[in-house]
Design a protein around this motif. Structure first.
Motif, PDB file in Angstrom:
ATOM      1  N   PRO A  59      -5.987  -1.197  -4.097  1.00 55.65           N
ATOM      2  CA  PRO A  59      -4.843  -1.707  -3.512  1.00 55.65           C
ATOM      3  C   PRO A  59      -3.906  -1.997  -4.730  1.00 55.65           C
ATOM      4  O   PRO A  59      -4.313  -2.352  -5.880  1.00 55.65           O
ATOM      5  CB  PRO A  59      -5.269  -3.020  -2.788  1.00 55.65           C
ATOM      6  CG  PRO A  59      -6.607  -2.862  -2.380  1.00 55.65           C
ATOM      7  CD  PRO A  59      -7.047  -2.006  -3.680  1.00 55.65           C
ATOM      8  N   GLU A  60      -2.540  -1.472  -4.419  1.00 57.68           N
ATOM      9  CA  GLU A  60      -1.681  -1.783  -5.432  1.00 57.68           C
ATOM     10  C   GLU A  60      -1.351  -3.492  -5.792  1.00 57.68           C
ATOM     11  O   GLU A  60      -1.797  -4.250  -5.173  1.00 57.68           O
ATOM     12  CB  GLU A  60      -0.234  -1.280  -5.053  1.00 57.68           C
ATOM     13  CG  GLU A  60      -0.086   0.174  -4.861  1.00 57.68           C
ATOM     14  CD  GLU A  60      -0.720   0.888  -3.491  1.00 57.68           C
ATOM     15  OE1 GLU A  60      -1.198  -0.052  -2.928  1.00 57.68           O
ATOM     16  OE2 GLU A  60      -0.801   1.852  -3.630  1.00 57.68           O
ATOM     17  N   ASP A  61      -0.491  -3.758  -6.779  1.00 58.93           N
ATOM     18  CA  ASP A  61      -0.372  -5.065  -7.463  1.00 58.93           C
ATOM     19  C   ASP A  61       0.206  -5.831  -6.308  1.00 58.93           C
ATOM     20  O   ASP A  61       0.160  -7.205  -6.410  1.00 58.93           O
ATOM     21  CB  ASP A  61       0.025  -5.259  -8.827  1.00 58.93           C
ATOM     22  CG  ASP A  61      -0.783  -4.539  -9.834  1.00 58.93           C
ATOM     23  OD1 ASP A  61      -1.971  -4.360  -9.712  1.00 58.93           O
ATOM     24  OD2 ASP A  61      -0.337  -4.058 -10.887  1.00 58.93           O
TER      25      ASP A  61
ATOM     26  N   ILE B  81      -3.704 -12.908  14.916  1.00 61.82           N
ATOM     27  CA  ILE B  81      -4.900 -11.804  14.598  1.00 61.82           C
ATOM     28  C   ILE B  81      -4.174 -10.360  14.378  1.00 61.82           C
ATOM     29  O   ILE B  81      -3.692  -9.805  15.133  1.00 61.82           O
ATOM     30  CB  ILE B  81      -5.836 -11.673  15.464  1.00 61.82           C
ATOM     31  CG1 ILE B  81      -6.357 -13.059  16.115  1.00 61.82           C
ATOM     32  CG2 ILE B  81      -7.198 -10.933  15.130  1.00 61.82           C
ATOM     33  CD1 ILE B  81      -6.895 -14.144  15.211  1.00 61.82           C
ATOM     34  N   LEU B  82      -4.646  -9.991  13.011  1.00 69.11           N
ATOM     35  CA  LEU B  82      -4.082  -8.504  12.647  1.00 69.11           C
ATOM     36  C   LEU B  82      -5.125  -7.429  12.948  1.00 69.11           C
ATOM     37  O   LEU B  82      -6.194  -7.587  12.413  1.00 69.11           O
ATOM     38  CB  LEU B  82      -3.531  -8.685  11.376  1.00 69.11           C
ATOM     39  CG  LEU B  82      -3.026  -7.110  10.839  1.00 69.11           C
ATOM     40  CD1 LEU B  82      -1.878  -6.792  11.222  1.00 69.11           C
ATOM     41  CD2 LEU B  82      -2.761  -7.240   9.293  1.00 69.11           C
ATOM     42  N   ILE B  83      -4.968  -6.221  13.730  1.00 66.75           N
ATOM     43  CA  ILE B  83      -5.588  -5.303  13.715  1.00 66.75           C
ATOM     44  C   ILE B  83      -4.603  -4.048  13.311  1.00 66.75           C
ATOM     45  O   ILE B  83      -3.437  -3.891  13.431  1.00 66.75           O
ATOM     46  CB  ILE B  83      -6.219  -4.941  15.117  1.00 66.75           C
ATOM     47  CG1 ILE B  83      -5.185  -4.918  16.280  1.00 66.75           C
ATOM     48  CG2 ILE B  83      -7.109  -6.103  15.573  1.00 66.75           C
ATOM     49  CD1 ILE B  83      -5.618  -4.667  17.515  1.00 66.75           C
ATOM     50  N   THR B  84      -5.319  -2.914  12.857  1.00 69.65           N
ATOM     51  CA  THR B  84      -4.604  -1.690  12.581  1.00 69.65           C
ATOM     52  C   THR B  84      -5.153  -0.465  13.089  1.00 69.65           C
ATOM     53  O   THR B  84      -6.327  -0.341  13.402  1.00 69.65           O
ATOM     54  CB  THR B  84      -4.406  -1.708  10.764  1.00 69.65           C
ATOM     55  OG1 THR B  84      -5.979  -1.213  10.325  1.00 69.65           O
ATOM     56  CG2 THR B  84      -4.070  -3.070  10.222  1.00 69.65           C
TER      57      THR B  84
ATOM     58  N   LEU C 191      -8.745  -8.460  11.519  1.00 69.00           N
ATOM     59  CA  LEU C 191      -9.834  -8.185  12.227  1.00 69.00           C
ATOM     60  C   LEU C 191     -10.119  -6.625  12.375  1.00 69.00           C
ATOM     61  O   LEU C 191      -9.334  -5.968  12.637  1.00 69.00           O
ATOM     62  CB  LEU C 191      -9.631  -8.641  13.709  1.00 69.00           C
ATOM     63  CG  LEU C 191     -10.849  -8.072  14.897  1.00 69.00           C
ATOM     64  CD1 LEU C 191     -12.140  -8.787  14.560  1.00 69.00           C
ATOM     65  CD2 LEU C 191     -10.276  -8.559  16.228  1.00 69.00           C
ATOM     66  N   THR C 192     -11.543  -6.344  11.752  1.00 68.78           N
ATOM     67  CA  THR C 192     -11.520  -4.846  11.666  1.00 68.78           C
ATOM     68  C   THR C 192     -13.019  -4.728  12.142  1.00 68.78           C
ATOM     69  O   THR C 192     -13.988  -4.356  11.587  1.00 68.78           O
ATOM     70  CB  THR C 192     -11.556  -4.241  10.129  1.00 68.78           C
ATOM     71  OG1 THR C 192     -12.587  -5.051   9.330  1.00 68.78           O
ATOM     72  CG2 THR C 192     -10.142  -4.320   9.668  1.00 68.78           C
ATOM     73  N   PRO C 193     -13.198  -4.507  13.526  1.00 74.19           N
ATOM     74  CA  PRO C 193     -14.257  -4.180  14.178  1.00 74.19           C
ATOM     75  C   PRO C 193     -14.576  -2.801  14.406  1.00 74.19           C
ATOM     76  O   PRO C 193     -15.121  -2.256  15.352  1.00 74.19           O
ATOM     77  CB  PRO C 193     -14.026  -4.537  15.537  1.00 74.19           C
ATOM     78  CG  PRO C 193     -12.616  -4.477  16.005  1.00 74.19           C
ATOM     79  CD  PRO C 193     -12.005  -4.535  14.709  1.00 74.19           C
ATOM     80  N   SER C 194     -14.459  -1.899  13.326  1.00 77.39           N
ATOM     81  CA  SER C 194     -14.593  -0.469  13.256  1.00 77.39           C
ATOM     82  C   SER C 194     -15.935  -0.108  13.394  1.00 77.39           C
ATOM     83  O   SER C 194     -16.926  -0.641  13.022  1.00 77.39           O
ATOM     84  CB  SER C 194     -14.029   0.034  11.797  1.00 77.39           C
ATOM     85  OG  SER C 194     -12.790  -0.213  11.786  1.00 77.39           O
ATOM     86  N   LEU C 195     -16.125   1.164  14.071  1.00 81.80           N
ATOM     87  CA  LEU C 195     -17.488   1.641  14.351  1.00 81.80           C
ATOM     88  C   LEU C 195     -17.849   2.347  13.092  1.00 81.80           C
ATOM     89  O   LEU C 195     -18.945   2.412  12.708  1.00 81.80           O
ATOM     90  CB  LEU C 195     -17.540   2.785  15.503  1.00 81.80           C
ATOM     91  CG  LEU C 195     -17.065   2.317  16.869  1.00 81.80           C
ATOM     92  CD1 LEU C 195     -16.780   3.335  17.518  1.00 81.80           C
ATOM     93  CD2 LEU C 195     -17.871   1.259  17.126  1.00 81.80           C
TER      94      LEU C 195
ATOM     95  N   LEU D 169     -10.083   0.016   3.564  1.00 83.49           N
ATOM     96  CA  LEU D 169      -9.075  -0.146   2.659  1.00 83.49           C
ATOM     97  C   LEU D 169      -8.312  -1.687   2.983  1.00 83.49           C
ATOM     98  O   LEU D 169      -8.220  -2.489   2.459  1.00 83.49           O
ATOM     99  CB  LEU D 169      -7.921   0.666   2.452  1.00 83.49           C
ATOM    100  CG  LEU D 169      -7.147   0.492   1.099  1.00 83.49           C
ATOM    101  CD1 LEU D 169      -7.978   0.120  -0.169  1.00 83.49           C
ATOM    102  CD2 LEU D 169      -5.973   1.679   0.910  1.00 83.49           C
ATOM    103  N   VAL D 170      -8.216  -1.610   4.543  1.00 85.41           N
ATOM    104  CA  VAL D 170      -7.488  -2.835   5.127  1.00 85.41           C
ATOM    105  C   VAL D 170      -8.275  -4.291   4.854  1.00 85.41           C
ATOM    106  O   VAL D 170      -7.473  -5.133   4.349  1.00 85.41           O
ATOM    107  CB  VAL D 170      -7.545  -2.915   6.708  1.00 85.41           C
ATOM    108  CG1 VAL D 170      -7.023  -4.093   7.399  1.00 85.41           C
ATOM    109  CG2 VAL D 170      -6.534  -1.640   6.861  1.00 85.41           C
ATOM    110  N   ASN D 171      -9.759  -4.201   4.797  1.00 80.42           N
ATOM    111  CA  ASN D 171     -10.199  -5.424   4.367  1.00 80.42           C
ATOM    112  C   ASN D 171      -9.997  -5.842   3.025  1.00 80.42           C
ATOM    113  O   ASN D 171      -9.670  -6.983   2.756  1.00 80.42           O
ATOM    114  CB  ASN D 171     -11.993  -5.261   4.359  1.00 80.42           C
ATOM    115  CG  ASN D 171     -12.279  -4.995   5.943  1.00 80.42           C
ATOM    116  OD1 ASN D 171     -11.675  -5.533   6.685  1.00 80.42           O
ATOM    117  ND2 ASN D 171     -13.331  -4.319   6.213  1.00 80.42           N
ATOM    118  N   LEU D 172      -9.865  -4.598   2.098  1.00 81.78           N
ATOM    119  CA  LEU D 172      -9.692  -4.925   0.659  1.00 81.78           C
ATOM    120  C   LEU D 172      -8.326  -5.476   0.488  1.00 81.78           C
ATOM    121  O   LEU D 172      -8.036  -6.644  -0.277  1.00 81.78           O
ATOM    122  CB  LEU D 172     -10.082  -3.938  -0.085  1.00 81.78           C
ATOM    123  CG  LEU D 172      -9.855  -3.915  -1.648  1.00 81.78           C
ATOM    124  CD1 LEU D 172     -10.981  -5.440  -2.110  1.00 81.78           C
ATOM    125  CD2 LEU D 172     -10.640  -2.717  -2.364  1.00 81.78           C
TER     126      LEU D 172
END
Length: 217
Positions: free
Chosen positions: A18-20, A45-48, A118-122, A128-131
């Motif tokens: 991720p960028e600065d 709660i953010l999802i993407t 929140l990232t309940p991905s399979l 990258l969203v988590n990071l």
């Protein structure tokens, strides 16, 4: 597993850093909420994303669980391209704020007005969203599948991607326990520091040096 390659020959280097501007710098949350038509007074709660592997069926069930527990919560959905009317429970649609794809540099603003990502991905190749969220100091709750445990680390909040009840319990604990919230936030910030360009460059250089030594020494 699929190539019969000896695991000792594999070196993992995360290059998507991720960028600065993903950082813990404070922002005016109310102003950002107004600019993006995000509810100000509710927990967020953010999802993407929009792909099936993002598993937003579970995300919607989590939202329903939280509302049943009288949690004043809204769902921010970045990258949603479909019709919210496809959601069967029409009573919760007003609790979802759609945000189209936005400039990368604006993403940290959305993370920082959120209380939880929140990232309940399979499945995720990196997640990258988590990071990005961890670098912004926002607690992450994610799946315990594919690459996610490797990125978020052993002390992160993880569970089976279909276990909407456990996801919901994690979120409720974060929203009600300030000390726990700070603990997870600080852990994410610390964990994210492992992923930086300097470390990436050192690993790449070391990999080349090690391979050259095998060839010429």
């Amino acid at each position: 597993k699929f190539t019969s390659c000896n695991e000792s020959k594999i070196e993992v280097i995360n290059i998507n850093i991720p960028e600065d501007y993903f950082n813990t710098t404070k922002i005016n949350k109310d102003e950002i909420c107004r600019n993006f038509n995000i509810p100000i007074n509710s927990k967020k709660i953010l999802i993407t994303g929009n792909g099936f592997y993002k598993n937003h069926i579970t995300s919607i069930k989590i939202l329903e669980n939280l509302l049943k527990n009288n949690i004043n919560v809204s769902l921010i959905w970045i990258g949603h391209k479909g019709d919210l009317n496809l959601i069967k429970n029409k009573k919760i649609i007003h609790k979802i704020t759609k945000i189209p794809f936005i400039k990368k540099i604006d993403l940290p603003k959305i993370y920082k007005v959120s209380d939880v990502v929140l990232t309940p991905s399979l499945y995720e190749g990196l997640g990258l969203v988590n990071l990005e969220a961890m670098k912004c100091g926002i607690p992450v709750i994610t799946s315990n599948t594919s690459s996610m445990p490797e990125i978020v680390g052993p002390q992160a909040l993880m569970c089976d991607p279909m276990d909407h009840n456990k996801f919901s319990k994690y979120i409720i604990k974060l929203l009600k326990d300030e000390e726990f919230y700070k603990k997870i936030s600080n852990y994410g910030i610390s964990r994210s520091k492992l992923f930086n360009n300097d470390q990436m460059h050192k690993k790449i250089i070391k990999l080349y040096i090690d391979e050259l030594k095998k060839k010429f020494l």
